[in-house]
Design a protein around this motif. Structure first.
Motif, short mmCIF file in Angstrom:
data_model
loop_
_atom_site.label_atom_id
_atom_site.label_comp_id
_atom_site.label_asym_id
_atom_site.label_seq_id
_atom_site.Cartn_x
_atom_site.Cartn_y
_atom_site.Cartn_z
N PHE A 127 -2.87 -6.03 10.38
CA PHE A 127 -1.80 -6.95 10.45
C PHE A 127 -1.34 -7.22 11.92
O PHE A 127 -1.73 -6.62 12.84
CB PHE A 127 -0.76 -6.22 9.54
CG PHE A 127 0.19 -5.37 10.20
CD1 PHE A 127 1.51 -5.74 10.41
CD2 PHE A 127 -0.09 -4.16 10.59
CE1 PHE A 127 2.42 -4.79 11.00
CE2 PHE A 127 0.67 -3.25 11.31
CZ PHE A 127 1.89 -3.59 11.37
N ASP A 128 -0.35 -8.20 11.83
CA ASP A 128 0.11 -8.52 13.22
C ASP A 128 1.29 -7.55 13.78
O ASP A 128 2.26 -7.50 13.22
CB ASP A 128 0.69 -10.02 13.36
CG ASP A 128 1.05 -10.34 14.53
OD1 ASP A 128 1.14 -9.62 15.62
OD2 ASP A 128 1.63 -11.64 14.81
N TRP A 129 0.92 -6.50 14.52
CA TRP A 129 1.53 -5.44 14.94
C TRP A 129 2.60 -5.97 15.99
O TRP A 129 3.80 -5.22 16.12
CB TRP A 129 1.01 -4.50 15.54
CG TRP A 129 0.23 -4.78 16.84
CD1 TRP A 129 -0.79 -5.64 16.99
CD2 TRP A 129 0.83 -4.54 18.16
NE1 TRP A 129 -1.15 -5.66 18.48
CE2 TRP A 129 -0.15 -5.15 18.95
CE3 TRP A 129 1.95 -3.75 18.82
CZ2 TRP A 129 0.06 -4.85 20.25
CZ3 TRP A 129 2.17 -3.63 19.96
CH2 TRP A 129 1.00 -4.24 20.93
N THR A 130 2.76 -7.02 16.11
CA THR A 130 3.93 -7.90 16.98
C THR A 130 4.94 -8.49 16.04
O THR A 130 5.86 -8.94 16.67
CB THR A 130 3.46 -8.92 18.16
OG1 THR A 130 2.87 -10.04 17.37
CG2 THR A 130 2.29 -8.17 18.94
N PHE A 131 4.60 -8.50 14.82
CA PHE A 131 5.61 -9.12 13.98
C PHE A 131 5.96 -10.71 14.16
O PHE A 131 6.86 -10.98 13.98
CB PHE A 131 7.04 -8.28 13.94
CG PHE A 131 6.55 -6.81 13.43
CD1 PHE A 131 6.27 -6.50 12.13
CD2 PHE A 131 6.86 -5.95 14.47
CE1 PHE A 131 6.29 -5.13 11.96
CE2 PHE A 131 6.36 -4.73 14.21
CZ PHE A 131 6.21 -4.04 12.86
N ALA A 132 4.80 -11.29 14.67
CA ALA A 132 5.19 -12.74 15.04
C ALA A 132 5.50 -13.59 13.97
O ALA A 132 4.89 -13.42 12.60
CB ALA A 132 4.20 -13.30 15.60
#
Length: 271
Positions: A127-132
């Motif tokens: 998943f996008d671990w930067t929470f974009a």
């Protein structure tokens, strides 16, 4: 005029509220504490009666395997039109826009960040671990969105006017295991002639990447629409000819980022 009230919600979250009426709009915000990292009312949440604590609501509504370090579930900005139409900004809907399967930014700290999570021993999911997030707000169905060439007149915003109402809300924030920051915030100010809103997702992965997704909304008193500008800016850190220290704060670095996308729209209330 401005109305201030204090309430305590059914999930034991103490919430401070503030509001103002501006023309046909009622503008309000709630501020509260950080989302707990575990279920706070296990006995209640295990009952089959649709009563859940905030943590369990997020677990049920979101598909991402981790949440940001700091989520403020009751931090909500709401603009309600006299017709009943409304626009609101909340962290839950914003996190629903985080990609569950994505080519994540490949940096060494990504693996370290994953290992630092409480459930690091479980099988990892991409998943996008930067929470974009490209979240632009939550709208009722009676708000029509139309493309337009009209842009926000920033000269109006530069004029000296009394600020009747202002607040800056953090919706979520994560320090990416001390390798940067991912933050979503929304702020609004109301003047006698207009209101102006900025929703900003800001990402800085140290020595790798800087990105911003910004949604601006502008409404003039006595006009029948809201202008919305959505702008995406991004750059690799190595391509920015500025000191690393200047990349720390969003306001310092965003003016140097190249524009990747810009969309301007009108929001019209359909009575």
């Amino acid at each position: 005029m401005i109305q201030i009230e204090d309430t305590v919600d059914s999930r034991r979250f103490e919430t401070n509220s503030n509001s103002i009426h501006f023309g046909p709009w009622h503008i309000s915000y709630n501020i509260s504490c950080i989302l707990p990292s575990v279920c706070s009312t296990k006995v209640v949440c295990e009952r089959d009666d649709d009563q859940f604590c905030q943590f369990c609501i997020y677990c049920k509504e979101l598909t991402i395997p981790h949440f940001p370090d700091m989520v403020f579930p009751k931090n909500i900005l709401t603009l309600t039109h006299k017709s009943g139409a409304s626009i609101n900004f909340n962290p839950l809907d914003a996190l629903k826009r985080v990609a569950n399967t994505v080519e994540a930014i490949e940096v060494a700290c990504a693996e370290a960040w994953q290992e630092s999570r409480p459930d690091a021993g479980k099988k990892k999911r991409t998943f996008d671990w930067t929470f974009a997030t490209d979240y632009k707000g939550t709208f009722t169905d009676n708000i029509v969105i139309q493309a337009t060439d009209e842009t926000i007149n920033y000269d109006i915003l530069k004029q000296k006017e009394q600020i009747l109402f202002y607040h800056d809300l953090t919706l979520f924030e994560d320090e990416l295991h001390d390798h940067g920051v991912s933050k979503l915030s929304v702020k609004i100010r109301v003047m006698p002639s207009c209101w102006y809103l900025l929703l900003r997702y800001f990402l800085r992965v140290d020595d790798v990447l800087v990105r911003s997704n910004e949604t601006r909304m502008f409404h003039m008193l006595n006009s029948d629409y809201v202008l919305r500008e959505y702008t995406v800016k991004e750059s690799l850190a190595k391509d920015l000819n500025i000191p690393t220290a200047q990349m720390k704060e969003a306001d310092d670095v965003i003016p140097f980022l190249p524009v990747k996308e810009k969309v301007t729209e009108k929001l019209i209330v359909n009575f």
